[in-house]
Scaffold this active site. Structure first.
Site, PDB file in Angstrom:
ATOM      1  N   CYS A 405       1.493   3.025 -11.474  1.00 39.30           N
ATOM      2  CA  CYS A 405       0.681   2.063 -12.228  1.00 39.30           C
ATOM      3  C   CYS A 405      -0.519   2.753 -12.875  1.00 39.30           C
ATOM      4  O   CYS A 405      -0.333   3.462 -13.856  1.00 39.30           O
ATOM      5  CB  CYS A 405       0.291   0.885 -11.339  1.00 39.30           C
ATOM      6  SG  CYS A 405       0.004  -0.607 -12.299  1.00 39.30           S
ATOM      7  N   HIS A 533       5.441  -0.819  -9.339  1.00 37.36           N
ATOM      8  CA  HIS A 533       5.058  -0.471  -7.958  1.00 37.36           C
ATOM      9  C   HIS A 533       6.303  -0.324  -7.080  1.00 37.36           C
ATOM     10  O   HIS A 533       6.677  -1.270  -6.383  1.00 37.36           O
ATOM     11  CB  HIS A 533       4.154  -1.560  -7.375  1.00 37.36           C
ATOM     12  CG  HIS A 533       2.791  -1.575  -7.970  1.00 37.36           C
ATOM     13  ND1 HIS A 533       1.754  -0.815  -7.481  1.00 37.36           N
ATOM     14  CD2 HIS A 533       2.298  -2.235  -9.044  1.00 37.36           C
ATOM     15  CE1 HIS A 533       0.677  -1.008  -8.220  1.00 37.36           C
ATOM     16  NE2 HIS A 533       0.978  -1.879  -9.175  1.00 37.36           N
ATOM     17  N   GLU A 535       6.602   1.054  -4.334  1.00 36.71           N
ATOM     18  CA  GLU A 535       6.305   0.980  -2.890  1.00 36.71           C
ATOM     19  C   GLU A 535       6.640  -0.391  -2.299  1.00 36.71           C
ATOM     20  O   GLU A 535       6.883  -0.508  -1.103  1.00 36.71           O
ATOM     21  CB  GLU A 535       4.842   1.348  -2.613  1.00 36.71           C
ATOM     22  CG  GLU A 535       3.775   0.367  -3.106  1.00 36.71           C
ATOM     23  CD  GLU A 535       3.311   0.621  -4.540  1.00 36.71           C
ATOM     24  OE1 GLU A 535       4.115   1.132  -5.350  1.00 36.71           O
ATOM     25  OE2 GLU A 535       2.161   0.263  -4.856  1.00 36.71           O
TER      26      GLU A 535
END
Ligand code: GLN
Length: 562
Positions: A405, A533, A535
């Site tokens: 990001c 993102h 994650e």
């Protein structure tokens, strides 16, 4: 004959069971991880689960809260900005969570007040009981309506019993048992059993008081999970059982973990927590179908824990961000890096660097040891310079780089400034009138003024460039990843930057937004940065491909394999 009948009944009538988890004595005892572990165990025994979080604060969601206040904002597939506990739920179970899984007092009151303004209460006085409590119960039931196939709905009541703001939630779950029956509801209370340092004495009184507090709300817990330094002795369990009116077998030890939170499902299993839930709901008696699910399939969790106990090597990853010392601010990221480590059988050691401290002069001293450098997401101008210095160092020294990001946006700025020679390149987030706005506000954001829930949020498709590093990692041409941002790569600069060697490896199919960039292999071994993102999509049992690849490349760097 009878067996056949039972099977039929079990497969046609779906009875959902509800498990409510409250917390006592102190906050931060790990209620989120505990409930996620219960979910993991139930799944290991063949049941399907979904988990809901009830947060007692007045914000509609944590999207507008500072990381200092709240830690990470976890984004669901459908774009809800939620509490980080939902991240644990998704990492520990296969439940697919949506905005319905995240409820706050703010949302409840907002709904009730809007209804009142529409005149839907027909002149009645609108009150906490029954209107607020009904709306809370309605949120639980609506989760059931959206997940009609689920066996268990687990509900975590945020905060600590005794807090003024959690009272309506406790009242609602008390009533809920009346509505659906004791046989379908279970109350689990997570408490603290401290050890007095001098003398090493174990104290059960705080737990007794906490259970009394819960009793005042009309809730008698059916099970206690006791956080403590070590396993509770039989004697202590007996005492807690007697004073708290909970069967001794349902007083569960939750000792401090040695290696990783992923041990918790295994610890709970050894404490027979899942056996006791199944016994409580009399599931083994229901049908032969359930009997078949009685063999826990926990070996995958055991393999994960084994990795943390005996890793085969180690890599050092430098993380350069603004809130690095606040572990919860990057919770999913830290977990995803560990998952990458699991896949590569290495321990991931994190060098957490405050980007404000990083200068061109000390970059080598601070980053020289790193096998990989990662710049995570973030907001605001503070510390941007340090991030750009770290990215330049990674690019020039050929250290694997992973930007997420803001970490992609700063990588674009670094490339524009130092490779393409656009010295005035910046993001309009940091410099509205900059000379070269290589990162600028998205078109759809231009008219947005209010802050809550207005970013580009949730999962979007992304087309992957053939033969790119991105494709090598995913082994796919189309991916779905979650977003949370307002600014984007400015396509006006795309051909100029591509001409200078930047590779655009991911784009959104509808709007042509740049979702991923990288450097060609002959320039750098692994330099990948993404606008989304990843994650949020990584699991210990299913590590995310980009984290797997990043750690694999860091491992190569560590072993000087190029
Ligand atoms: N501040 C940047 C934006 O809003 C990046 C956001 C992020 O890193 N999550 O676009």
């Amino acid at each position: 004959m009878t067996d056949g009948l039972f099977v039929k009944v079990a497969s046609t009538v779906k009875q959902v069971r509800y498990i409510f988890v409250t917390g006592g004595v102190a906050s931060s005892l790990g209620k989120g991880v505990s409930i996620a572990s219960i979910g993991a165990l139930l799944e290991a025994r063949g049941f399907s689960v979904t988990i809901q979080k009830m947060d007692p604060y007045l914000n509609i969601d944590p999207g507008t809260m500072s990381p200092f206040q709240h830690g990470e904002v976890y984004v669901t597939q459908d774009g809800a900005e939620t509490d980080l506990d939902l991240g644990y739920y998704e990492r520990f179970t296969s439940a697919k969570l949506s905005r319905e899984n995240s409820v706050t007092t703010g949302q409840i009151y907002y709904t009730v007040i809007e209804r009142e303004r529409r005149g839907e209460y027909l002149g009645r006085t609108v009150q906490v009981i029954p209107h607020i409590t009904n709306e809370i119960k309605n949120r639980i039931l609506s989760l059931k309506r959206s997940n009609p196939e689920v066996d268990f709905i687990l509900v975590e009541i945020g905060g600590t019993v005794g807090d003024i703001e959690s009272v309506p939630f406790l009242e609602a779950i008390r009533q809920f048992r009346l509505d659906v029956g004791t046989e379908n509801t279970m109350y689990i209370h997570l408490t603290l059993v401290p050890t007095i340092t001098i003398g090493g004495e174990i104290k059960t009184k705080p737990t007794q008081h906490s259970v009394k507090e819960l009793l005042k709300q009309g809730i008698q817990p059916d099970m206690l999970i006791c956080r403590s330094t070590n396993y509770l002795s039989e004697e202590v369990k007996e005492k807690i059982s007697l004073f708290c009116n909970v069967k001794k077998e349902r007083v569960i030890s939750a000792p401090d973990i040695e290696h990783t939170i992923y041990e918790i499902p295994l610890i709970f299993h050894r404490e027979h927590l899942d056996d006791e839930i199944i016994r409580y709901f009399r599931l083994e008696e229901k049908s032969p179908l359930f009997l078949e699910t009685m063999n826990p399939m926990l070996s995958k969790w055991e393999t994960v824990v084994e990795h943390f106990k005996k890793p085969k090597g180690m890599v050092k990853i430098a993380l350069v961000g603004k809130y690095m010392q606040l572990a919860d601010a990057y919770r999913s990221l830290f977990e995803a890096l560990q998952h990458g480590g699991i896949a590569n059988q290495v321990r991931v050691e994190m060098i957490k660097l405050d980007s404000e401290q990083l200068t061109s002069e000390n970059a080598h001293e601070l980053l020289g040891e790193a096998d990989g450098i990662l710049v995570p997401g973030g907001f605001g101008e503070r510390g941007i310079l340090g991030k750009i210095i770290a990215i330049r160092y990674a690019r020039e020294k050929k250290i694997p780089y992973f930007g997420i990001c803001l970490g992609m946006q700063t990588a674009v700025i670094e490339f524009a400034q130092n490779v393409a020679g656009l010295r005035g390149a910046n993001s309009t987030e940091f410099e509205t009138e900059c000379e070269h706005p290589v990162i600028s506000l998205m078109e759809e954001q231009l008219s947005v003024t209010s802050k809550g829930g207005t970013m580009r949020l949730g999962a979007y498709p992304c087309l992957v460039k053939p033969h790119s590093l991105l494709e090598e990692a995913y082994q796919k041409r189309e991916i779905y990843e979650r977003h949370r941002h307002r600014y984007e790569f400015n396509n006006r600069y795309r051909s100029l930057l591509e001409g200078m060697g930047l590779v655009v490896s991911g784009t959104s199919p509808d709007s042509g937004l740049v979702e991923a960039i990288e450097l060609p292999r002959h320039i750098h071994p692994w330099f990948v940065a993404v606008q989304f993102h990843p994650e949020f999509n990584s699991r210990p049992l299913d590590p995310h491909p980009l984290f797997v690849k990043f750690i694999e490349m860091a491992k190569k760097k560590n072993r000087s394999e190029w």
